[in-house]
Design a protein around this motif. Sequence first.
Motif, PDB file in Angstrom:
ATOM      1  N   PRO A  29       0.818  -1.227   0.000  1.00 24.23           N
ATOM      2  CA  PRO A  29       0.000   0.000   0.000  1.00 24.23           C
ATOM      3  C   PRO A  29       0.845   1.268   0.000  1.00 24.23           C
ATOM      4  CG  PRO A  29      -0.821  -1.555   1.633  1.00 24.23           C
ATOM      5  CD  PRO A  29       0.509  -2.076   1.171  1.00 24.23           C
ATOM      6  N   GLY A  30       1.965   1.240   0.736  1.00 22.72           N
ATOM      7  CA  GLY A  30       2.852   2.403   0.804  1.00 22.72           C
ATOM      8  C   GLY A  30       3.511   2.715  -0.527  1.00 22.72           C
ATOM      9  N   ILE A  31       3.697   1.696  -1.371  1.00 22.48           N
ATOM     10  CA  ILE A  31       4.266   1.889  -2.705  1.00 22.48           C
ATOM     11  C   ILE A  31       3.180   2.286  -3.700  1.00 22.48           C
ATOM     12  CG2 ILE A  31       5.354   0.690  -4.664  1.00 22.48           C
ATOM     13  CD1 ILE A  31       6.891  -0.994  -2.556  1.00 22.48           C
ATOM     14  N   LEU A  32       2.006   1.665  -3.578  1.00 21.09           N
ATOM     15  CA  LEU A  32       0.927   1.896  -4.549  1.00 21.09           C
ATOM     16  C   LEU A  32       0.357   3.314  -4.495  1.00 21.09           C
ATOM     17  CD1 LEU A  32      -1.145  -1.437  -4.548  1.00 21.09           C
ATOM     18  CD2 LEU A  32       0.339  -0.552  -6.355  1.00 21.09           C
ATOM     19  N   LEU A  33       0.249   3.890  -3.295  1.00 21.56           N
ATOM     20  CA  LEU A  33      -0.342   5.230  -3.184  1.00 21.56           C
ATOM     21  C   LEU A  33       0.460   6.288  -3.952  1.00 21.56           C
ATOM     22  CD1 LEU A  33      -1.632   5.275   0.516  1.00 21.56           C
ATOM     23  CD2 LEU A  33      -3.020   5.300  -1.559  1.00 21.56           C
ATOM     24  N   ALA A  51       2.630  10.185   5.381  1.00 25.45           N
ATOM     25  CA  ALA A  51       1.977   9.043   6.026  1.00 25.45           C
ATOM     26  C   ALA A  51       2.895   7.823   6.012  1.00 25.45           C
ATOM     27  CB  ALA A  51       0.657   8.729   5.324  1.00 25.45           C
ATOM     28  N   ASN A  52       3.581   7.589   4.897  1.00 27.59           N
ATOM     29  CA  ASN A  52       4.521   6.461   4.812  1.00 27.59           C
ATOM     30  C   ASN A  52       5.655   6.602   5.821  1.00 27.59           C
ATOM     31  OD1 ASN A  52       3.350   4.841   2.874  1.00 27.59           O
ATOM     32  ND2 ASN A  52       4.491   5.684   1.164  1.00 27.59           N
ATOM     33  N   GLY A  61       9.881   4.388   5.049  1.00 27.47           N
ATOM     34  CA  GLY A  61       8.824   5.227   4.485  1.00 27.47           C
ATOM     35  C   GLY A  61       9.316   5.965   3.254  1.00 27.47           C
ATOM     36  N   PHE A  62      10.529   6.522   3.362  1.00 27.46           N
ATOM     37  CA  PHE A  62      11.143   7.194   2.207  1.00 27.46           C
ATOM     38  C   PHE A  62      11.322   6.226   1.043  1.00 27.46           C
ATOM     39  CE2 PHE A  62      15.453   7.258   0.304  1.00 27.46           C
ATOM     40  CZ  PHE A  62      15.239   8.225  -0.665  1.00 27.46           C
ATOM     41  N   ILE A  67      10.146   4.445  -4.360  1.00 20.57           N
ATOM     42  CA  ILE A  67       9.910   3.365  -5.337  1.00 20.57           C
ATOM     43  C   ILE A  67       8.581   3.591  -6.061  1.00 20.57           C
ATOM     44  CG2 ILE A  67       9.376   0.897  -5.584  1.00 20.57           C
ATOM     45  CD1 ILE A  67      11.378   0.408  -3.265  1.00 20.57           C
ATOM     46  N   GLY A  68       7.529   3.909  -5.292  1.00 24.86           N
ATOM     47  CA  GLY A  68       6.208   4.114  -5.880  1.00 24.86           C
ATOM     48  C   GLY A  68       6.167   5.303  -6.824  1.00 24.86           C
ATOM     49  N   ALA A  69       6.754   6.436  -6.395  1.00 23.49           N
ATOM     50  CA  ALA A  69       6.730   7.653  -7.214  1.00 23.49           C
ATOM     51  C   ALA A  69       7.536   7.471  -8.501  1.00 23.49           C
ATOM     52  CB  ALA A  69       7.278   8.829  -6.411  1.00 23.49           C
TER      53      ALA A  69
END
Length: 203
Positions: A29-33, A51-52, A61-62, A67-69
């Motif tokens: 979830p932290g990557i997908l958002l 939030a991450n 969190g970073f 990775i997601g961004a």
Amino acid sequence: MDLESIKAWFTIENIMDLLSEYRSFGPIPGILLPMLEAFLPFLPLFLFVMANANAFGLWFGFLFSWIGAVAGALLVFWIFRKYGQARVLRIIHRHPKVQKGMNWIERRGFGPLFLILCFPFTPSALVNIVSGLSNISMAQYMLAVVAGKMVMIFTISFVGYDIRSLVTNPSRTAVVLVIIAVLWYVGKRIEVKMNMSVKKDEH
């Protein structure tokens, strides 16, 4: 539910509750958002990153946000690079502002692109689309995204990793607000300079 209602739902508390609810999925979830924000730029990347950092700690969190961004930006770039000439996307490709942006990126390359992506309040979604439609090399774009997003995501993570102290420590709150204001101002100045450069090139 309209767009304003969706935007109103995205608060730091709601996002953290969401991450907590799906904690069993680990970092997904932290990557997908942040990844989703690349496709839906009205979503608050700033809040996702904060939030991450609170849910997973500063470093993890970073990492998950970064990775997601980066993955989201590269996907948008790849879609527009591969299908930019398709009939559906040809209208975007021919838009005068998009054409100007493409020419600007092609002429200036890595440096300004990296700088734009360092700041959270510049229109990175538009930059991803225009870059995908331009002739900038994939390697140049990837390097700018990986490095620029690293600076931007870490700055936000560091600013927001301890939300509780923003309430209990007024001096830290003041520093955070100043940093956010500076990031917003610099991001907007870069956007203005970019627009001015495009207009100069026209003349």
